[in-house]
Design a protein around this motif. Structure first.
Motif, mmCIF file in Angstrom:
data_model
loop_
_atom_site.group_PDB
_atom_site.id
_atom_site.type_symbol
_atom_site.label_atom_id
_atom_site.label_comp_id
_atom_site.label_asym_id
_atom_site.label_seq_id
_atom_site.Cartn_x
_atom_site.Cartn_y
_atom_site.Cartn_z
ATOM 1 N N ALA A 193 0.845 -1.193 0.000
ATOM 2 C CA ALA A 193 0.000 0.000 0.000
ATOM 3 C C ALA A 193 0.881 1.245 0.000
ATOM 4 C CB ALA A 193 -0.900 -0.006 1.221
ATOM 5 N N ALA A 194 0.384 2.271 -0.657
ATOM 6 C CA ALA A 194 1.112 3.537 -0.669
ATOM 7 C C ALA A 194 1.035 4.134 0.734
ATOM 8 C CB ALA A 194 0.491 4.486 -1.682
ATOM 9 N N VAL A 195 2.191 4.481 1.294
ATOM 10 C CA VAL A 195 2.256 4.980 2.658
ATOM 11 C C VAL A 195 2.542 6.476 2.621
ATOM 12 C CG1 VAL A 195 3.472 4.791 4.853
ATOM 13 C CG2 VAL A 195 3.092 2.758 3.464
ATOM 14 N N ASP A 196 1.689 7.222 3.318
ATOM 15 C CA ASP A 196 1.907 8.654 3.451
ATOM 16 C C ASP A 196 2.867 8.851 4.625
ATOM 17 O OD1 ASP A 196 1.735 11.389 3.318
ATOM 18 O OD2 ASP A 196 -0.186 11.499 4.375
ATOM 19 N N PRO A 197 4.025 9.466 4.409
ATOM 20 C CA PRO A 197 5.000 9.596 5.498
ATOM 21 C C PRO A 197 4.468 10.401 6.683
ATOM 22 C CG PRO A 197 5.780 10.701 3.497
ATOM 23 C CD PRO A 197 4.510 10.003 3.157
ATOM 24 N N ILE A 198 3.596 11.360 6.435
ATOM 25 C CA ILE A 198 3.044 12.152 7.538
ATOM 26 C C ILE A 198 2.115 11.295 8.392
ATOM 27 C CG2 ILE A 198 1.582 14.134 8.111
ATOM 28 C CD1 ILE A 198 2.769 15.514 5.616
ATOM 29 N N GLU A 199 1.250 10.506 7.741
ATOM 30 C CA GLU A 199 0.346 9.624 8.481
ATOM 31 C C GLU A 199 1.145 8.575 9.265
ATOM 32 O OE1 GLU A 199 -2.925 9.810 8.946
ATOM 33 O OE2 GLU A 199 -2.909 11.682 7.804
ATOM 34 N N GLU A 200 2.215 8.096 8.681
ATOM 35 C CA GLU A 200 3.060 7.118 9.364
ATOM 36 C C GLU A 200 3.712 7.737 10.611
ATOM 37 O OE1 GLU A 200 6.651 3.998 8.242
ATOM 38 O OE2 GLU A 200 6.108 5.574 6.843
ATOM 39 N N ALA A 201 4.174 8.976 10.510
ATOM 40 C CA ALA A 201 4.778 9.660 11.658
ATOM 41 C C ALA A 201 3.747 9.925 12.746
ATOM 42 C CB ALA A 201 5.423 10.974 11.210
ATOM 43 N N ILE A 202 2.543 10.308 12.353
ATOM 44 C CA ILE A 202 1.468 10.548 13.330
ATOM 45 C C ILE A 202 1.139 9.255 14.073
ATOM 46 C CG2 ILE A 202 -0.982 11.105 13.572
ATOM 47 C CD1 ILE A 202 -0.575 13.138 11.279
ATOM 48 N N ALA A 203 1.018 8.146 13.340
ATOM 49 C CA ALA A 203 0.701 6.862 13.966
ATOM 50 C C ALA A 203 1.817 6.423 14.913
ATOM 51 C CB ALA A 203 0.478 5.803 12.888
ATOM 52 N N ALA A 204 3.065 6.631 14.543
ATOM 53 C CA ALA A 204 4.183 6.262 15.409
ATOM 54 C C ALA A 204 4.195 7.111 16.678
ATOM 55 C CB ALA A 204 5.506 6.422 14.657
ATOM 56 N N THR A 205 3.901 8.393 16.543
ATOM 57 C CA THR A 205 3.859 9.273 17.707
ATOM 58 C C THR A 205 2.735 8.871 18.648
ATOM 59 O OG1 THR A 205 4.739 11.078 16.387
ATOM 60 C CG2 THR A 205 3.673 11.684 18.453
ATOM 61 N N ARG A 206 1.582 8.554 18.081
ATOM 62 C CA ARG A 206 0.444 8.125 18.915
ATOM 63 C C ARG A 206 0.772 6.825 19.648
ATOM 64 N NH1 ARG A 206 -4.360 9.548 14.708
ATOM 65 N NH2 ARG A 206 -4.497 11.749 15.252
ATOM 66 N N ALA A 207 1.407 5.902 18.959
ATOM 67 C CA ALA A 207 1.767 4.629 19.590
ATOM 68 C C ALA A 207 2.766 4.852 20.713
ATOM 69 C CB ALA A 207 2.336 3.670 18.550
ATOM 70 N N LEU A 208 3.744 5.712 20.494
ATOM 71 C CA LEU A 208 4.734 6.004 21.521
ATOM 72 C C LEU A 208 4.080 6.680 22.720
ATOM 73 C CD1 LEU A 208 7.700 6.074 22.396
ATOM 74 C CD2 LEU A 208 7.876 8.303 21.269
ATOM 75 N N HIS A 209 3.207 7.621 22.436
ATOM 76 C CA HIS A 209 2.514 8.343 23.503
ATOM 77 C C HIS A 209 1.632 7.391 24.330
ATOM 78 C CE1 HIS A 209 0.678 11.639 25.640
ATOM 79 N NE2 HIS A 209 -0.527 11.236 25.254
ATOM 80 N N THR A 210 0.961 6.488 23.655
ATOM 81 C CA THR A 210 0.105 5.519 24.347
ATOM 82 C C THR A 210 0.945 4.610 25.234
ATOM 83 O OG1 THR A 210 -1.435 5.553 22.499
ATOM 84 C CG2 THR A 210 -1.606 3.712 24.011
ATOM 85 N N ARG A 211 2.079 4.160 24.737
ATOM 86 C CA ARG A 211 2.955 3.304 25.557
ATOM 87 C C ARG A 211 3.464 4.042 26.775
ATOM 88 N NH1 ARG A 211 5.465 1.144 20.761
ATOM 89 N NH2 ARG A 211 6.994 2.808 20.930
ATOM 90 N N GLN A 212 3.868 5.282 26.615
ATOM 91 C CA GLN A 212 4.393 6.055 27.725
ATOM 92 C C GLN A 212 3.327 6.304 28.794
ATOM 93 O OE1 GLN A 212 6.083 9.509 25.902
ATOM 94 N NE2 GLN A 212 8.019 8.474 25.429
ATOM 95 N N ARG A 213 2.115 6.536 28.366
ATOM 96 C CA ARG A 213 1.051 6.799 29.333
ATOM 97 C C ARG A 213 0.697 5.553 30.112
ATOM 98 N NH1 ARG A 213 -3.467 10.888 28.075
ATOM 99 N NH2 ARG A 213 -3.637 10.382 30.241
ATOM 100 N N ARG A 214 0.784 4.390 29.467
ATOM 101 C CA ARG A 214 0.464 3.144 30.167
ATOM 102 C C ARG A 214 1.489 2.844 31.257
ATOM 103 N NH1 ARG A 214 -0.195 -0.981 25.606
ATOM 104 N NH2 ARG A 214 -1.001 0.528 24.187
ATOM 105 N N ARG A 215 2.718 3.200 31.034
ATOM 106 C CA ARG A 215 3.752 2.907 32.027
ATOM 107 C C ARG A 215 3.525 3.691 33.315
ATOM 108 N NH1 ARG A 215 8.859 3.800 28.261
ATOM 109 N NH2 ARG A 215 8.481 2.127 26.806
ATOM 110 N N THR A 216 3.086 4.910 33.200
ATOM 111 C CA THR A 216 2.920 5.750 34.400
ATOM 112 C C THR A 216 1.582 5.510 35.068
ATOM 113 O OG1 THR A 216 2.044 7.569 33.066
ATOM 114 C CG2 THR A 216 4.429 7.525 33.471
ATOM 115 N N ALA A 217 0.640 4.936 34.408
ATOM 116 C CA ALA A 217 -0.691 4.784 34.990
ATOM 117 C C ALA A 217 -0.760 3.644 35.964
ATOM 118 C CB ALA A 217 -1.714 4.575 33.888
#
Length: 98
Positions: free
Chosen positions: A74-98
């Motif tokens: 599939a054609a990957v939009d680099p901006i959408e890929e960066a947004i998804a990676a940031t969201r995944a990182l943010h979600t992981r970080q929040r789970r660790r502190t909760a």
């Protein structure tokens, strides 16, 4: 890519070797009726199913269309890929502190 199919009936292990498909996949497909084959229960040889060259060609053609054709990346939009990676990182970080 052209596959050289012998001009004689083939057993399922021979079909697997010629086409590169899994023997187990061929056996299951034949048992379930999804793959055209010719039942053979004659003689003392332990050959239960054979496939004629035309049946092998039809099988290979059916594997190149529909849901079973090789997937196209599939054609990957680099901006959408960066947004998804940031969201995944943010979600992981929040789970660790909760």
């Amino acid at each position: 890519m052209s596959i050289d199919i012998p001009d004689r009936p083939l057993t399922l292990p021979e079909v697997a070797q010629v086409t590169g498909l899994s023997l187990r996949m061929l056996q299951r497909g034949c048992r379930a009726g999804r793959i055209k084959h010719t039942p053979k229960g004659e003689g003392t040889e332990r050959v239960h199913r054979i496939m004629y060259p035309q049946q092998v060609r039809e099988l290979l053609e059916s594997r190149q269309t529909g849901d079973t054709r090789p997937a196209q990346p599939a054609a990957v939009d680099p901006i959408e890929e960066a947004i998804a990676a940031t969201r995944a990182l943010h979600t992981r970080q929040r789970r660790r502190t909760a």
